[in-house]
Scaffold this motif. Structure first.
Motif, PDB file in Angstrom:
ATOM      1  N   TYR A 199       0.772  -1.241   0.000  1.00 50.86           N
ATOM      2  CA  TYR A 199       0.000   0.000   0.000  1.00 50.86           C
ATOM      3  C   TYR A 199       0.803   1.291   0.000  1.00 50.86           C
ATOM      4  CZ  TYR A 199      -3.354  -3.325   1.991  1.00 50.86           C
ATOM      5  OH  TYR A 199      -4.145  -4.389   2.249  1.00 50.86           O
ATOM      6  N   GLY A 200       2.087   1.208   0.163  1.00 53.27           N
ATOM      7  CA  GLY A 200       2.823   2.457   0.283  1.00 53.27           C
ATOM      8  C   GLY A 200       4.311   2.220   0.202  1.00 53.27           C
ATOM      9  N   LEU A 201       5.039   2.966   1.004  1.00 54.57           N
ATOM     10  CA  LEU A 201       6.492   2.819   0.990  1.00 54.57           C
ATOM     11  C   LEU A 201       6.924   2.156   2.296  1.00 54.57           C
ATOM     12  CD1 LEU A 201       9.179   3.629  -0.481  1.00 54.57           C
ATOM     13  CD2 LEU A 201       9.176   5.619   1.023  1.00 54.57           C
ATOM     14  N   GLY A 202       7.469   0.973   2.193  1.00 57.75           N
ATOM     15  CA  GLY A 202       7.883   0.264   3.408  1.00 57.75           C
ATOM     16  C   GLY A 202       6.703   0.095   4.345  1.00 57.75           C
TER      17      GLY A 202
ATOM     18  N   ILE B 256      -7.869   6.920   4.430  1.00 59.33           N
ATOM     19  CA  ILE B 256      -8.471   6.327   5.635  1.00 59.33           C
ATOM     20  C   ILE B 256      -8.925   4.876   5.418  1.00 59.33           C
ATOM     21  CG2 ILE B 256     -10.388   6.530   7.303  1.00 59.33           C
ATOM     22  CD1 ILE B 256      -9.954   9.593   7.172  1.00 59.33           C
ATOM     23  N   PRO B 257      -9.680   4.562   4.343  1.00 61.29           N
ATOM     24  CA  PRO B 257     -10.099   3.158   4.169  1.00 61.29           C
ATOM     25  C   PRO B 257      -8.912   2.194   4.073  1.00 61.29           C
ATOM     26  CG  PRO B 257     -11.294   4.597   2.660  1.00 61.29           C
ATOM     27  CD  PRO B 257     -10.225   5.441   3.284  1.00 61.29           C
ATOM     28  N   LEU B 258      -7.887   2.652   3.396  1.00 64.86           N
ATOM     29  CA  LEU B 258      -6.694   1.815   3.235  1.00 64.86           C
ATOM     30  C   LEU B 258      -6.012   1.572   4.588  1.00 64.86           C
ATOM     31  CD1 LEU B 258      -5.195   0.670   0.837  1.00 64.86           C
ATOM     32  CD2 LEU B 258      -3.813   2.742   0.757  1.00 64.86           C
ATOM     33  N   LEU B 259      -5.932   2.637   5.377  1.00 63.53           N
ATOM     34  CA  LEU B 259      -5.313   2.500   6.702  1.00 63.53           C
ATOM     35  C   LEU B 259      -6.158   1.583   7.590  1.00 63.53           C
ATOM     36  CD1 LEU B 259      -4.140   6.179   7.095  1.00 63.53           C
ATOM     37  CD2 LEU B 259      -2.654   4.195   7.420  1.00 63.53           C
TER      38      LEU B 259
ATOM     39  N   GLU C 214      -4.392   7.793  16.413  1.00 66.52           N
ATOM     40  CA  GLU C 214      -5.767   7.719  16.923  1.00 66.52           C
ATOM     41  C   GLU C 214      -6.561   6.664  16.154  1.00 66.52           C
ATOM     42  OE1 GLU C 214      -7.968  11.364  16.414  1.00 66.52           O
ATOM     43  OE2 GLU C 214      -9.697  10.612  17.526  1.00 66.52           O
ATOM     44  N   LEU C 215      -6.417   6.657  14.838  1.00 72.06           N
ATOM     45  CA  LEU C 215      -7.132   5.664  14.019  1.00 72.06           C
ATOM     46  C   LEU C 215      -6.657   4.248  14.373  1.00 72.06           C
ATOM     47  CD1 LEU C 215      -8.955   4.905  11.621  1.00 72.06           C
ATOM     48  CD2 LEU C 215      -7.047   5.370  10.104  1.00 72.06           C
ATOM     49  N   GLN C 216      -5.357   4.105  14.519  1.00 68.46           N
ATOM     50  CA  GLN C 216      -4.799   2.798  14.859  1.00 68.46           C
ATOM     51  C   GLN C 216      -5.352   2.305  16.204  1.00 68.46           C
ATOM     52  OE1 GLN C 216      -0.458   1.018  14.460  1.00 68.46           O
ATOM     53  NE2 GLN C 216      -0.459   2.604  15.989  1.00 68.46           N
ATOM     54  N   ASN C 217      -5.452   3.240  17.169  1.00 65.86           N
ATOM     55  CA  ASN C 217      -5.956   2.856  18.490  1.00 65.86           C
ATOM     56  C   ASN C 217      -7.402   2.382  18.428  1.00 65.86           C
ATOM     57  OD1 ASN C 217      -3.552   3.451  19.613  1.00 65.86           O
ATOM     58  ND2 ASN C 217      -4.155   5.392  20.541  1.00 65.86           N
TER      59      ASN C 217
ATOM     60  N   ARG D 118      -8.033  -0.841   6.630  1.00 64.78           N
ATOM     61  CA  ARG D 118      -7.792  -2.205   6.172  1.00 64.78           C
ATOM     62  C   ARG D 118      -6.437  -2.725   6.650  1.00 64.78           C
ATOM     63  NH1 ARG D 118      -8.768  -3.705  -0.028  1.00 64.78           N
ATOM     64  NH2 ARG D 118      -6.574  -4.273   0.036  1.00 64.78           N
ATOM     65  N   HIS D 119      -5.452  -1.853   6.588  1.00 63.51           N
ATOM     66  CA  HIS D 119      -4.111  -2.226   7.041  1.00 63.51           C
ATOM     67  C   HIS D 119      -4.117  -2.593   8.529  1.00 63.51           C
ATOM     68  CE1 HIS D 119       0.189  -1.896   7.857  1.00 63.51           C
ATOM     69  NE2 HIS D 119      -0.072  -0.962   8.755  1.00 63.51           N
ATOM     70  N   PHE D 120      -4.786  -1.764   9.349  1.00 66.06           N
ATOM     71  CA  PHE D 120      -4.782  -2.041  10.791  1.00 66.06           C
ATOM     72  C   PHE D 120      -5.659  -3.256  11.120  1.00 66.06           C
ATOM     73  CE2 PHE D 120      -3.585   2.613  11.104  1.00 66.06           C
ATOM     74  CZ  PHE D 120      -2.255   2.327  11.380  1.00 66.06           C
ATOM     75  N   LEU D 121      -6.716  -3.474  10.323  1.00 66.42           N
ATOM     76  CA  LEU D 121      -7.517  -4.686  10.550  1.00 66.42           C
ATOM     77  C   LEU D 121      -6.669  -5.924  10.262  1.00 66.42           C
ATOM     78  CD1 LEU D 121     -11.019  -3.712   9.105  1.00 66.42           C
ATOM     79  CD2 LEU D 121     -10.505  -4.342  11.476  1.00 66.42           C
ATOM     80  N   GLU D 122      -5.895  -5.870   9.190  1.00 70.52           N
ATOM     81  CA  GLU D 122      -5.015  -7.016   8.869  1.00 70.52           C
ATOM     82  C   GLU D 122      -3.985  -7.225   9.977  1.00 70.52           C
ATOM     83  OE1 GLU D 122      -3.266  -6.457   4.995  1.00 70.52           O
ATOM     84  OE2 GLU D 122      -5.214  -6.684   4.012  1.00 70.52           O
ATOM     85  N   LYS D 123      -3.549  -6.114  10.553  1.00 73.65           N
ATOM     86  CA  LYS D 123      -2.530  -6.205  11.599  1.00 73.65           C
ATOM     87  C   LYS D 123      -3.108  -6.765  12.902  1.00 73.65           C
ATOM     88  CE  LYS D 123       0.609  -3.060  14.083  1.00 73.65           C
ATOM     89  NZ  LYS D 123       1.111  -1.689  14.124  1.00 73.65           N
ATOM     90  N   PHE D 124      -4.263  -6.239  13.308  1.00 72.94           N
ATOM     91  CA  PHE D 124      -4.784  -6.608  14.626  1.00 72.94           C
ATOM     92  C   PHE D 124      -5.783  -7.756  14.579  1.00 72.94           C
ATOM     93  CE2 PHE D 124      -3.758  -1.979  15.267  1.00 72.94           C
ATOM     94  CZ  PHE D 124      -2.624  -2.218  16.037  1.00 72.94           C
TER      95      PHE D 124
END
Ligand SMILES: Nc1ncnc2c1ncn2[C@@H]1O[C@H](COP(=O)(O)OP(=O)(O)OP(=O)(O)O)[C@@H](O)[C@H]1O
Ligand SMILES: [Mg+2]
Length: 348
Positions: A33-36, A216-219, A255-258, A221-227
């Protein structure tokens, strides 16, 4: 954003990664999704990636600015990992967290017996980060006398650990970060101009999340995959996603990650407050705005959220005077106390 669109977006990033790879600029941490580790494909983030890829191979000092939680430390790590020092240390130092009287010994280290309490030799940050990168976080907090010593140490003269008579000459790349206005600090005498120019060779600015809502939607999704790697959580309802995209995110990505982390831990999406922040409890909502009924909660979860909010509202209004709040709400103090514990309500 629909899933299909998200996929298309991430495919595009993948293609770009391949382009970068063929240009010899590959991230050592490939990401969909991005860089690193940095997730985001908005125009502003792509501009940032280009700058990171451009500056990383050089030895230039980089100053990263941006609000809290925008990813300054992630960006600093990316610059290091994409640069020639990637196999040497990356040492993050929180300049705001070191008491004034210890700054010098922390940076320069000391010899056993240099002062009472110096029972062993201790390497300073400059020695630990030698040949690598020193990440000076909250650089605006470093005092003026230390700025002078650091400049000298980094630019030729070297430094002497306390209690030693050896001059060490470090070979370090400096990346700094701040959410303060350093030019203003220079004007007010809190930062020396020569120090400012030394650290600010290439500025990198991290935009706040509200200026790149398309990420935001991408983030999420990323945090859902992570947690929630096993995908046990229910899908976030469309109206809730819409609200998350509209939110201003003053704490940015942290804040979004939390919120997503809490969702994974508690199995419920604690975004009730976001729904009310512009309307206040009990205010009418316009018909197309999502309400608490759209949160996907069952009745007892919804009631609990509501109860929590009412309690917090009255506690804050009454400066946490529990006797007054209990009496206003018509419950006894013990009940109020147990609810405060149950919902882990805290004074902020
Ligand atoms: N673009 C991003 N993609 C994925 N995760 C991110 C992104 N930006 C930030 N994060 C995550 O959000 C959290 C906060 O990021 P980071 O610590 O880099 O922010 P910061 O700008 O240094 O904040 P502060 O000013 O409060 O120190 C970290 O857990 C980080 O991994
Ligand atoms: Mg930080």
């Amino acid at each position: 954003m629909a899933d299909a669109d998200q996929c298309k977006g991430s495919m595009k990033i993948q293609t770009e990664d391949r382009d970068r790879q063929s240009a010899g600029l590959a991230s050592p941490l490939p990401s969909r999704y991005g860089l690193g580790e940095i997730v985001g494909q908005s125009h502003k983030m792509r501009e940032l990636y280009d700058l990171i890829l451009e500056v990383a191979p050089s030895e230039a000092g980089v100053l990263i600015t941006g609000e809290s939680g925008t990813g300054k430390e992630l960006a600093a790590r990316a610059v290091h990992r994409l640069g020639p020092r990637k196999s040497n240390p990356f040492l993050p130092v929180n300049c705001g967290g070191i008491p004034g009287n210890l700054v010098e010994s922390e940076f320069f280290g000391y010899k056993k017996g240099a002062f009472s309490g110096a029972h062993i030799d201790k390497s300073g940050f400059l020695e630990i980060a030698d040949k690598g990168t020193l990440f000076l976080d909250e650089i605006g907090e470093i005092n003026v006398s230390m700025q002078v010593k650091l400049l000298r140490a980094l630019d030729g003269d070297g430094y002497t650990p306390l209690g030693s008579n050896l001059v060490l000459k470090p070979e370090i790349r400096i990346i700094s970060a701040t959410n303060r206005d350093l030019r203003d600090l220079v004007q007010k005498g809190g930062m020396r101009p020569d120090f400012f120019y030394r650290i600010n060779v290439v500025p990198l600015y991290l935009p706040p999340l509200r200026e790149r809502r398309e990420d935001i939607p991408l983030l999420i999704r990323h945090f859902l995959e992570k947690f929630d790697p096993d995908q046990t959580l229910p899908r976030i309802p469309g109206p809730v996603m819409a609200r998350l995209e509209q939110h201003d995110w003053p704490g940015n990505i942290r804040e979004l990650q939390n919120i997503i982390h809490r969702y994974a831990a508690l199995k419920r999406l604690d975004v009730f407050d976001l729904f009310f922040e512009n309307r206040g409890v009990g205010k009418d909502s316009t018909p197309d705005e999502p309400g608490p009924e759209d949160l996907g909660l069952n009745l007892s979860q919804a009631m609990a959220q509501f109860e929590k909010r009412i309690l917090l509202h009255h506690l804050e209004k009454n400066r946490w005077n529990q006797t007054r709040v209990a009496s206003f709400l018509g419950i006894n103090r013990k009940t109020l106390h147990s609810k405060i514990k149950k919902y882990r309500l805290e004074k902020v």
